[in-house]
Design an enzyme around this catalytic site. Structure first.
Site, short mmCIF file in Angstrom:
data_model
loop_
_atom_site.label_atom_id
_atom_site.label_comp_id
_atom_site.label_asym_id
_atom_site.label_seq_id
_atom_site.Cartn_x
_atom_site.Cartn_y
_atom_site.Cartn_z
NE ARG A 146 -44.55 -15.97 61.43
CZ ARG A 146 -45.67 -16.65 61.67
NH1 ARG A 146 -46.84 -16.13 61.43
NH2 ARG A 146 -45.61 -17.87 62.18
CB SER A 151 -49.55 -15.36 58.22
OG SER A 151 -50.28 -16.56 58.28
CD GLU A 185 -52.87 -10.99 46.98
OE1 GLU A 185 -53.42 -11.01 45.85
OE2 GLU A 185 -53.12 -11.82 47.88
CG PHE A 225 -49.26 -14.07 47.36
CD1 PHE A 225 -49.34 -14.93 46.27
CD2 PHE A 225 -49.55 -14.56 48.62
CE1 PHE A 225 -49.70 -16.26 46.44
CE2 PHE A 225 -49.91 -15.89 48.80
CZ PHE A 225 -49.98 -16.75 47.72
CG ASP A 251 -48.95 -23.19 52.86
OD1 ASP A 251 -49.75 -24.14 53.01
OD2 ASP A 251 -49.04 -22.12 53.48
NE ARG A 299 -46.00 -19.99 58.42
CZ ARG A 299 -47.14 -19.32 58.26
NH1 ARG A 299 -47.13 -18.21 57.55
NH2 ARG A 299 -48.27 -19.74 58.78
#
Lengths: 328, 278
Positions: A7, A34, A55, A80, A114, A164
């Protein structure tokens, strides 16, 4: 082996490209720290649009920007991007092949803490099913850089699935890259493993283990899931006795399905899928712990290879049942 | 004060749009969204034949105003306007929704000259307009984006996401026109999903709100001109309209949200429109 953040590579590459290409604009839905789109915000505040936690509006706004000649990158978590904004990506962006680039960040199980709501295990299937959509899954930070640059030149919508966590580097800095090309990582004769993302490193580990048993494993990084180069898949499968796919994704509709579709009616080789067996994710304290829980491991890939080669199961087989009932 | 000559000319255009909708685009053979197309006729006429800068010979000219039909099911009125403006021949209108036609059931920019975006999945057009408006501002263009919303469409949550965003980004180059015909697909909004007072909601979201009779072309033109003077915030024109306006049996009749006409109804509709000619 050194690891790097995909990322960060995404954010840094956008900044590099943004210096010379004013068409590049970036939209974010309050996750820029993030997804690392924050780097672009810091460099080019006038071309960065914080769209808030909305979004759907972000996706359609990106469509409007593309319609004025901009090249919008919209980033949020993969779950999302592919779920919350699905209709917007389908209706306006994909039907008209608008030049919108979608970054699905923290994909798969990589947002381990999460839990199921934030773990995209079906995003590749969703995006792959949309006509006109290109689907990319980088193996490492170096490939991510090359992909982001290629996305700018590639007309139409692209979905970029980003892990991630820092991942090992397999891509050489000076290696040429083209969307659609398959990248062999390890040569072998007996079985070919088509893998992408974090599962490439697991496949290499499996190949090492199987080599000690005298089994020769070819590993191919399929970082372009769509459009899938069918001829290249057939060529890589040719000469091997069997095929295994490995993905950090549901076995329904992802890389395994794409490879099986490509091989249909041509080889007669047995095929086995390593992936998440039609269930949701769950919270864990560590990424590797979670990957092991879902058997996204070198052992699982090695077992799959032994299975399709009709060899006896390895010592690691049956370590854990797939958590089918985890969500029931 | 809008010149009488302009008013008469736009009234004539709106009538012509209705004739093309009834005669060419629906006729007696096809099903079509008569109601929502006719309620927008004056608004569409004022935009295409007066307010907007656009060139049918050069549909992608950068220096053009943009038109979006967020309530994409009313495509017929846009098709009529595009044909009348010269984007394509009026003879194309009869092919609407036929296999291979350039005129799809909902607006499709890949097939129809002059259509700016694919719309029709409700609630998305205002967001698209915002994106265009942001792009135009980055390019230092003074052109505007006009977007027609339906009042049933206000049920969609994305409309309010876009309403917040347009105010947040001070998009004074976005002009939304709400075709408030008070019917949604299955009946009166008041009986279906009534969201209460509309104008105060938009004002609370930070919009400049103008409320008019959407069939009064002078009022439409004045409202569009007023929007030009608004700086630092987006404008919405709440246009109170009658669904099916101009066709007696279709007015305020949910059956003609998307309906077919019998031969008798078609004859009545044509006679109704004939009667509106001075």
């Amino acid at each position: 082996m050194s690891t790097k953040s995909l990322r960060t590579a995404y954010g840094e590459t956008l900044v590099e490209l943004g210096r010379t290409d004013e068409r590049i604009v970036v939209l974010e839905a309050d996750l820029g720290k993030s997804t690392m789109s924050i780097l672009f915000q810091q460099a080019f505040p006038d071309r960065f649009f914080e769209m808030g936690i909305a979004e759907q509006n972000m996706a359609s706004t990106a469509a409007g920007l593309a319609l004025t000649g901009k090249i919008p990158f919209m980033s949020t978590f993969a779950v999302f991007a592919s779920g919350r904004a699905y209709d917007q990506l389908r209706q306006t962006i994909s039907i008209a092949r608008l030049n919108v680039k979608i970054c699905g960040s923290s994909s798969g199980l990589s947002d381990f803490g999460d839990g199921s709501t934030h773990q995209a295990i079906e995003d590749v299937a969703i995006m792959r099913a949309i006509p006109n959509m290109t689907v990319l899954v980088p193996v490492d930070a170096v490939e991510t850089r090359k992909m982001v640059a290629a996305m700018v030149e590639w007309p139409g919508p692209v979905y970029l699935r980003i892990n991630r966590n820092d991942l090992p580097i397999y891509t050489a800095d000076d290696a040429s890259y083209r969307i659609g090309r398959l990248h062999p990582v390890r040569d072998g004769r007996d079985v070919v493993v088509f893998a992408n993302g974090v599962m490439v490193s697991k496949a290499i580990a499996a190949a090492d283990a199987l080599a000690r048993e005298g089994v020769s494993v070819k590993v191919v990084n399929v970082s372009t899931v769509k459009p899938l180069d069918r001829d290249a898949v057939l060529a890589d499968a040719k000469g091997c006795k069997a095929v295994v796919t490995a993905e950090e994704h549901s076995i329904i509709g992802g890389l395994g399905s794409a490879i099986a579709e490509a091989l249909r009616g041509n080889t007669g080789q047995p095929i086995e899928f390593v992936g998440i067996d039609d269930c949701f994710g769950t919270s864990a304290h560590g990424y590797d712990e979670l990957l092991a829980h879902y058997r996204l491991t070198p052992e699982a890939i090695a077992d799959a290879a032994r299975s399709v080669l009709r060899l006896p199961a390895g010592s690691s087989s049956g370590v854990r049942q797939l958590p089918r009932a985890a969500n029931s | 004060m809008v010149a009488q000559e302009l008013v008469r000319s736009l009234e004539e255009k709106a009538l012509r749009l209705r004739e093309l909708i009834v005669d060419d685009l629906i006729g007696t053979e096809k099903v079509g969204h008569l109601g929502g197309s006719c309620s927008s006729a004056e608004i569409v006429a004022a935009l295409y034949f007066h307010k907007m800068k656009h060139d049918p010979a050069s549909p992608h000219a950068p220096d053009r105003d943009r038109f979006l039909l967020s309530k994409g099911h009313a495509a017929l009125v846009q098709y009529a306007a595009l044909a009348l403006a010269g984007y394509f021949s009026t003879s194309e209108l009869k092919t609407v929704k036929s296999l291979g036609s350039i005129l799809q059931g909902h607006p499709d920019m890949t097939k129809t000259p002059g259509v700016e975006a694919n719309t029709g999945s409700l609630g998305q057009g205002l967001s698209i307009a915002n994106g265009m408006a942001l792009g135009l501002k980055l390019d230092h263009s003074s052109r505007k984006v006009y977007v027609i919303l339906g009042d049933g469409e206000l049920n969609e949550g994305q409309i309010w996401e876009a309403a917040m965003a347009a105010a947040r980004f001070k998009l004074d180059n976005v002009v939304a026109i709400l075709d408030r015909n008070r019917l949604q697909a299955t009946g009166p909004i008041a009986d279906r999903f009534d969201i209460g007072p509309v104008a105060p909601k938009w004002a609370a979201f930070g919009w400049h709100v103008i409320e008019i009779d959407g069939h009064d072309v002078a009022a439409v033109v004045e409202a569009l001109d007023e929007a030009d003077a608004v700086k630092g915030q987006p404008t919405i024109i709440v246009a109170n309209t009658v669904k099916g306006k101009g066709v007696s049996f279709a007015e305020n009749n949910p059956a003609f949200h998307n309906g077919a006409m019998t031969a008798e109804q078609y004859a009545v509709a044509m006679k109704d429109l004939q009667g509106l000619r001075h």
